[in-house]
Design a protein around this motif. Sequence first.
Motif, short mmCIF file in Angstrom:
data_model
loop_
_atom_site.label_atom_id
_atom_site.label_comp_id
_atom_site.label_asym_id
_atom_site.label_seq_id
_atom_site.Cartn_x
_atom_site.Cartn_y
_atom_site.Cartn_z
N PRO A 21 12.26 4.14 -17.09
CA PRO A 21 12.53 3.11 -16.08
C PRO A 21 12.13 1.73 -16.56
O PRO A 21 11.09 1.56 -17.21
CB PRO A 21 11.66 3.55 -14.89
N GLN A 22 12.93 0.74 -16.21
CA GLN A 22 12.58 -0.63 -16.56
C GLN A 22 11.45 -1.17 -15.69
O GLN A 22 10.70 -2.04 -16.11
CB GLN A 22 13.81 -1.53 -16.41
N HIS A 23 11.34 -0.63 -14.47
CA HIS A 23 10.34 -1.11 -13.53
C HIS A 23 9.53 0.06 -12.97
O HIS A 23 10.07 1.14 -12.71
CB HIS A 23 10.98 -1.86 -12.36
N LEU A 24 8.25 -0.17 -12.75
CA LEU A 24 7.40 0.72 -11.97
C LEU A 24 6.97 -0.05 -10.73
O LEU A 24 6.46 -1.17 -10.84
CB LEU A 24 6.16 1.14 -12.77
N LEU A 25 7.19 0.54 -9.57
CA LEU A 25 6.79 -0.09 -8.32
C LEU A 25 5.64 0.72 -7.73
O LEU A 25 5.83 1.85 -7.27
CB LEU A 25 7.97 -0.14 -7.34
N LEU A 26 4.45 0.16 -7.75
CA LEU A 26 3.27 0.82 -7.20
C LEU A 26 3.07 0.34 -5.77
O LEU A 26 2.77 -0.83 -5.53
CB LEU A 26 2.03 0.51 -8.04
N ALA A 27 3.23 1.25 -4.80
CA ALA A 27 3.01 0.94 -3.40
C ALA A 27 1.57 1.29 -3.05
O ALA A 27 1.18 2.46 -3.12
CB ALA A 27 3.99 1.71 -2.52
N THR A 28 0.78 0.31 -2.66
CA THR A 28 -0.64 0.51 -2.46
C THR A 28 -1.19 -0.50 -1.48
O THR A 28 -0.62 -1.58 -1.31
CB THR A 28 -1.40 0.38 -3.80
N ASP A 29 -2.29 -0.15 -0.81
CA ASP A 29 -2.98 -1.13 0.02
C ASP A 29 -4.21 -1.68 -0.69
O ASP A 29 -5.02 -2.38 -0.08
CB ASP A 29 -3.35 -0.55 1.39
N LEU A 30 -4.36 -1.33 -1.98
CA LEU A 30 -5.41 -1.88 -2.84
C LEU A 30 -6.82 -1.49 -2.40
O LEU A 30 -7.78 -2.16 -2.75
CB LEU A 30 -5.30 -3.41 -2.93
N CYS A 31 -6.95 -0.39 -1.67
CA CYS A 31 -8.28 0.07 -1.29
C CYS A 31 -8.88 0.89 -2.44
O CYS A 31 -8.22 1.20 -3.42
CB CYS A 31 -8.22 0.90 -0.01
N ALA A 32 -10.16 1.26 -2.28
CA ALA A 32 -10.85 1.96 -3.36
C ALA A 32 -10.20 3.30 -3.68
O ALA A 32 -10.16 3.74 -4.83
CB ALA A 32 -12.32 2.18 -2.98
N ARG A 33 -9.64 3.99 -2.67
CA ARG A 33 -9.05 5.30 -2.89
C ARG A 33 -7.70 5.21 -3.59
O ARG A 33 -7.08 6.22 -3.89
CB ARG A 33 -8.90 6.03 -1.56
N CYS A 34 -7.22 4.01 -3.83
CA CYS A 34 -5.94 3.84 -4.52
C CYS A 34 -6.11 3.72 -6.03
O CYS A 34 -5.15 3.40 -6.73
CB CYS A 34 -5.21 2.61 -3.98
N ASP A 35 -7.32 3.93 -6.53
CA ASP A 35 -7.55 3.80 -7.96
C ASP A 35 -6.73 4.80 -8.77
O ASP A 35 -6.28 4.49 -9.87
CB ASP A 35 -9.04 3.98 -8.28
N ARG A 36 -6.55 6.00 -8.24
CA ARG A 36 -5.83 7.03 -9.01
C ARG A 36 -4.36 6.66 -9.24
O ARG A 36 -3.90 6.70 -10.39
CB ARG A 36 -5.97 8.39 -8.34
N PRO A 37 -3.60 6.32 -8.20
CA PRO A 37 -2.21 5.89 -8.49
C PRO A 37 -2.15 4.63 -9.31
O PRO A 37 -1.23 4.45 -10.13
CB PRO A 37 -1.60 5.70 -7.09
N LEU A 38 -3.11 3.72 -9.14
CA LEU A 38 -3.12 2.49 -9.94
C LEU A 38 -3.33 2.82 -11.42
O LEU A 38 -2.65 2.28 -12.30
CB LEU A 38 -4.19 1.53 -9.44
N ASP A 39 -4.28 3.70 -11.70
CA ASP A 39 -4.53 4.08 -13.10
C ASP A 39 -3.32 4.78 -13.71
O ASP A 39 -2.99 4.55 -14.89
CB ASP A 39 -5.75 4.99 -13.18
N ARG A 40 -2.64 5.63 -12.92
CA ARG A 40 -1.46 6.31 -13.46
C ARG A 40 -0.34 5.32 -13.70
O ARG A 40 0.37 5.40 -14.71
CB ARG A 40 -1.00 7.41 -12.49
N ALA A 41 -0.16 4.36 -12.78
CA ALA A 41 0.89 3.36 -12.97
C ALA A 41 0.61 2.53 -14.23
O ALA A 41 1.53 2.20 -14.98
CB ALA A 41 0.97 2.45 -11.75
N LYS A 42 -0.64 2.20 -14.45
CA LYS A 42 -1.01 1.44 -15.65
C LYS A 42 -0.70 2.26 -16.91
O LYS A 42 -0.14 1.74 -17.88
CB LYS A 42 -2.50 1.10 -15.60
#
Length: 291
Positions: free
Chosen positions: A10-31
């Motif tokens: 994919p050319q783009h990854l769209l991470l949908a998150t509210d940026l709370c502490a419990r969102c670290d896992r999807p953020l790390d995977r998106a990175k």
Amino acid sequence: MNDSSRGPWPQHLLLATDLCARCDRPLDRAKQLALEWQSELVILTVREGPRTPEEVASWLDRDGATQAFELAARRELDEEFQDSGVAPSLRVVEGDVTDGILDVAGAMEDALVVTGASSEDNFQQLILGSTAERLAQDLAHPLLVVRQRTRGPYQRILVANDFSSAARRALETAARLFPERRIVLFHVLEALAEPVAGAVQEALAASERFLDDCLLAPGARAHISTFIGHGSVRDTIARYALEQATQLVVLGVHPQSGLARMFMGSRSEELLQHLACDTLLLRSREDHDDG
């Protein structure tokens, strides 16, 4: 075969998150995926209206509140991604969470949407409730629901197979996104309490014919093995994924049946509730699926 002009990822990854502490896992995977695929990472957070009297005043002054929120979020992301090799962009929209995700994703021609559980009820529903159901039905792009910690690229992948076009898209996408990774093509003989040799051999032969009809890159089939389980679809796949330390389960979604009437009539919502690993949902491209 894949269209080489657009590349396999994919050319783009769209991470949908509210940026709370419990969102670290999807953020790390998106990175991790952004680095692996060299994809542009867009971080989306949707701000809904006030839900308590205390929130009304700040909502009435939402322009100032939104600016302050964006400034704090950008500072946090700058620190999070410093020296990571990924430079994400931030999108903040207002309104319904599902509508916001669908609108932003819909403007992206080639994307994968990433999300996960959150302390907020509306984001928790991305896994277990109506938001996930609607996204699975209406989102043209793949939807990755992240549960596990990121400890490197996905290596052990399971694709659920009911011999439908949705399952075919799931396998083709998994093989394209994760080349040279171990992929298990998993079919469940749900009607059998115990394995029957003839039924298992017939299902294995059907799995091979199914592979013959899939559009796979040269050499991809060597990394795909077939497996036949028996019993409850939900319990059989969840147990196998746990015992084999599966990192990603890929599910084809049939859009005509609510959320994901997948292989042999099983409900994907029920399976999602029992999977401990990450899950990739792909909607069938056909309005009326053959599953």
